[in-house]
Design a protein around this motif. Structure first.
Motif, PDB file in Angstrom:
ATOM      1  N   GLY A  25      -9.123   7.860  -1.350  1.00 19.93           N
ATOM      2  CA  GLY A  25      -8.173   8.541  -0.814  1.00 19.93           C
ATOM      3  C   GLY A  25      -7.019   9.061  -1.516  1.00 19.93           C
ATOM      4  O   GLY A  25      -6.127   9.896  -1.000  1.00 19.93           O
ATOM      5  N   GLY A  26      -6.752   8.229  -2.622  1.00 17.12           N
ATOM      6  CA  GLY A  26      -5.559   8.360  -3.265  1.00 17.12           C
ATOM      7  C   GLY A  26      -4.483   7.542  -2.894  1.00 17.12           C
ATOM      8  O   GLY A  26      -3.503   7.230  -3.785  1.00 17.12           O
ATOM      9  N   GLU A  74       0.936  -1.302  -0.072  1.00 19.86           N
ATOM     10  CA  GLU A  74       0.040   0.011   0.055  1.00 19.86           C
ATOM     11  C   GLU A  74       0.798   1.113   0.080  1.00 19.86           C
ATOM     12  O   GLU A  74       1.920   1.248   0.885  1.00 19.86           O
ATOM     13  N   THR A  75       0.878   2.081  -1.154  1.00 19.31           N
ATOM     14  CA  THR A  75       1.620   3.545  -1.015  1.00 19.31           C
ATOM     15  C   THR A  75       0.521   4.480  -0.829  1.00 19.31           C
ATOM     16  O   THR A  75      -0.533   4.349  -1.206  1.00 19.31           O
ATOM     17  N   ARG A  76       1.204   5.710  -0.624  1.00 18.42           N
ATOM     18  CA  ARG A  76       0.136   7.023  -0.393  1.00 18.42           C
ATOM     19  C   ARG A  76       0.195   7.476  -1.618  1.00 18.42           C
ATOM     20  O   ARG A  76      -1.057   8.016  -1.894  1.00 18.42           O
ATOM     21  N   VAL A  77       1.052   7.458  -2.821  1.00 17.63           N
ATOM     22  CA  VAL A  77       0.630   7.849  -4.049  1.00 17.63           C
ATOM     23  C   VAL A  77       0.554   6.758  -4.986  1.00 17.63           C
ATOM     24  O   VAL A  77       1.107   6.101  -4.636  1.00 17.63           O
ATOM     25  N   ALA A  78       0.051   7.228  -6.105  1.00 13.60           N
ATOM     26  CA  ALA A  78      -0.161   6.174  -7.084  1.00 13.60           C
ATOM     27  C   ALA A  78       0.975   6.024  -8.251  1.00 13.60           C
ATOM     28  O   ALA A  78       0.913   5.166  -8.921  1.00 13.60           O
TER      29      ALA A  78
END
Lengths: 338, 398
Positions: A268-269, A245-249
């Motif tokens: 949420g992105g 799981e990452t904060r940005v795609a």
């Protein structure tokens, strides 16, 4: 009864730690190959599952191992004997098609099964009453089999299978027809048998049973055994799956992800990534993600389940057939219980 | 391994014996022989009554003046000298000398077997061909006696009674042999047929697989055969006691048979052993055949040819009895299934014992071979579990 047909023994000095050893078993019925070169080695004291869909050759394999039928080709050694019927007293067998004499009383039926395995009649009767009490069926001891419910009759037959304290217990689809509660009890019983040193070999088309209980499995499909060995080894046939799981795609770090990575972007992105663990391991990937500011929120590495392993080993078609069998049996079980 | 097989056979035999003897159906089995006896009794009574009516033949006499009465008197005087007696005579007309009498018309009108017309010097017998041939001599004899008016001089015959003659003894032993064969046939027919359906229970109850995994299949066969043999012994004992009681309390005499060549004790002993052999031979074959059947309906279909086979075997042995010293007799004695019948007949006619030793050894060997063969066949066919679908439709391994 020739154990050997068409080839010379390659296993003359069988390993003493194996309860069952079979190599190249072949069986044809009316020209149709039911079992095609099956190799199985069951260690003593193990819980061993034969996993496959209906018609895959499970029952025929078990019957050959028990000496009920002889293989057309191949070699088998059961409890150290090439003639399984010679060690029948040390084997307990619960066939897929359960059956007892309907007019016999429950304790007599068990004593009869014990007598078949060499237990004197009086001793068999004594043990039968004792075991019926232990299984909570003492009240049914003097009832005729035809007067018992299907589930109770199945339990009586199971007691009859174990009455002579066998070293090897062979169960053909033991869970079919049982409700969840009795399936749980049976699982417990199988574990307790193994705990006291007995070898348990059972066939099933329910992967969950095999996965939960077995030390080793033989996956059988189309009469062949593409895999036989420890469950862990089967699962290790597939590389572990990574869930990231990452904060940005997006970002330059994406180049470090394996080619099979799938992305699922949340509202949420945050982005969830699924991919097979690279052969280089997870460390180079983590380094790239950190350096690229991907914002790692979570990372888990999961081993493949037996189901995935089965699909990989036996193929999609076999897995589908297995699933269909399971649904059919569940539907039949529900219908039967109603 | 042999004791293990016998032990396993004993387990099966004990279960089967108890299951059969303590079932309600066994009562009907024991009553089984009563039905043909009752049917035979009533059929015999009816038949005897009908025959009695048919046998009461009356010959009508139509002769001039007192000649008819003289003929009737002559019959009365001589009838006890006639072997088998003579039909009744009834004067139906006293004709005028020279007058004609239409006997044919009377026979069409009245219940008469024949009509005698003419005179005592020239009697005319009007009757169907068979009766005419049968009674011609009798009418001539009575007419001669009636014409002379005096008793015919008949010298007294002194009798010197002997116990038997060689011919009589041989004939008696043949009858004993036939009776032995018939009894053997009836018993095996009654019992061996039961074996046909013996494995259906195990197949229907699906216990066969447990049995096959636990014990050698020939032990299963052997156990079942001996269980049914023991059941049959119970049946024979009950029937024997029943027959004994009938003899003691009801019947006046037992049909007497000539003493067989080996003597009664040995003959009865051999009869018992040959019954066991006949039963085991037929039973093992029927067990194997019946083992192929999956349902009671299939067993019923099989029972007809099985019965026919038993009949053929019996006829072969019976026919061989009438052809002593021929190849046919040897064939019947050697062919395993007919051998017990033929050898029992041999015991009735010949006193030699060695042929029985050889025959029993041969029959025993055949029992073993048939049990093993049947078990092998059964094992091959009954545990067939092929793939659910043809191979081309099966799932293929990846």
């Amino acid at each position: 009864m020739a154990s050997f047909v068409g080839e010379t023994s390659a296993m003359g000095n069988a390993a003493p730690d194996l309860a069952i050893e079979a190599k190249g078993l072949v069986k044809r019925f009316d020209g149709t190959i039911a079992v095609d070169g099956v190799d199985i080695s069951v260690p003593r004291g193990a819980i061993y599952g034969v996993l496959g869909p209906n018609g895959a050759g499970k029952t025929t394999t078990l019957r050959m191992l028990l000496g009920i039928i002889d293989p057309d080709q191949g070699y088998r050694r059961v409890l150290g004997s090439e003639r399984p019927t010679e060690v029948a007293r040390r084997i307990g067998y619960l066939p897929e098609e359960r059956g007892l004499y309907p007019s016999m009383k429950a304790f007599e039926a068990i004593a009869f099964l014990a007598a078949l395995r060499g237990v004197p009649l009086a001793e068999g009767r004594r043990r039968a009453r004792q075991m019926l009490d232990e299984y909570g069926l003492g009240h049914a001891a003097d009832r005729q089999i035809r007067q018992l419910s299907k589930g109770m009759a199945q339990q009586v037959q199971l007691i009859g299978t174990l009455i002579h304290n066998p070293d090897l217990v062979v169960l053909d689809e033991p869970f079919s027809g049982l409700d969840a509660l009795n399936q749980g009890r049976l699982e417990q019983l199988i574990r307790s048998l193994a705990a006291r040193g007995a070898t348990v070999l059972f066939s099933t088309h329910v992967i969950a049973h095999a996965e939960r209980m077995c030390d080793q499995v033989a996956i059988i499909a189309g009469g062949k055994v593409p895999f036989a060995g420890p469950v862990d080894v089967a699962r290790d046939r597939l590389r572990p799956q990574v869930r990231l799981e990452t904060r940005v795609a997006d970002g330059g770090w994406r180049a470090a992800l394996p080619a099979d990575a799938r992305c699922d972007v949340k509202a949420g992105g945050n982005a969830f990534w699924y991919f097979t663990l690279p052969e280089t391991g997870v460390e180079p990937l983590l380094r790239a993600l950190i350096e690229g500011n991907a914002g790692i929120l979570s990372l888990s590495i999961e081993r493949a389940g037996l189901h995935d392993a089965f699909v990989a080993i036996a193929g999609e078609a076999a897995a589908r057939a297995l699933e269909e069998n399971r649904e059919e049996v569940e539907a039949t079980g529900r219908k039967g219980r109603r | 391994m042999i004791p293990e097989r016998l032990r396993a056979a004993w387990v099966i035999a004990r279960r089967d014996f108890v299951a059969v003897v303590f079932s309600k159906a066994f009562i009907f089995f024991l009553l089984g022989p009563l039905f043909p006896i009752i049917v035979g009794f009533f059929a015999g009574m009816i038949g005897a009554s009908v025959q009695h009516d048919l046998d009461k033949a009356v010959i009508g006499i139509a002769m001039p003046a007192q000649q008819g009465d003289q003929l009737v008197a002559a019959r009365a005087a001589m009838v006890d000298k006639m072997p088998g007696g003579a039909p009744d005579f009834e004067v139906i007309a006293r004709t005028e000398p020279g007058a004609t009498f239409d006997a044919r018309a009377v026979l069409k009108r009245r219940q008469l077997a024949a009509v005698v017309t003419g005179t005592l010097d020239a009697p005319v017998l009007t009757a169907p061909q068979g009766r005419a041939d049968e009674w011609r001599g009798m009418i001539a004899l009575f007419a001669a006696r009636a014409r002379s008016g005096e008793p015919v001089a008949m010298p007294a015959v002194r009798t010197d009674v002997v116990v038997t003659t060689a011919a009589h003894e041989h004939n008696g032993q043949v009858v004993t042999a036939q009776a032995g064969q018939l009894l053997l046939f009836l018993l095996t027919m009654l019992l061996a047929g039961m074996v046909l359906s013996n494995l259906v229970e195990e197949k229907a109850n699906k216990i066969i697989e447990v049995l096959a995994a636990s014990i050698p299949m020939d032990a299963l066969f052997l156990g079942k055969l001996f269980a049914m043999l023991a059941v049959s012994m119970v049946g024979i004992a009950v029937w024997g006691c029943g027959y004994g009681m009938m003899v003691v309390f009801g019947m006046r005499s037992i049909p007497l048979l000539a003493t067989p060549a080996v003597g009664w004790p040995l003959f009865l002993g051999l009869g018992f052993v040959y019954f066991a052999m006949a039963y085991l031979l037929l039973g093992s074959m029927f067990l194997a055949i019946g083992g192929m059947a999956n349902t009671v309906r299939e067993v019923q279909t099989l029972s007809m040819p099985a019965t026919m086979l038993q009949l053929i075997v019996f006829f072969l042995a019976s026919f061989a009895l009438s052809r002593p010293g021929t190849v046919l007799e040897t064939v019947a004695q050697v062919f395993p299934i007919s051998s017990p019948y033929a050898m029992l007949a041999y015991a009735a006619e010949h006193s030699a014992l060695m042929p029985h030793v050889l025959a029993l050894a041969w029959q025993g060997l055949c029992v073993v071979l048939m049990v093993r063969g049947g078990a092998l066949l059964f094992r091959r066919s009954v545990m067939k579990s092929g793939p659910a679908k043809p191979r081309r439709n099966k799932v293929q391994p990846a």
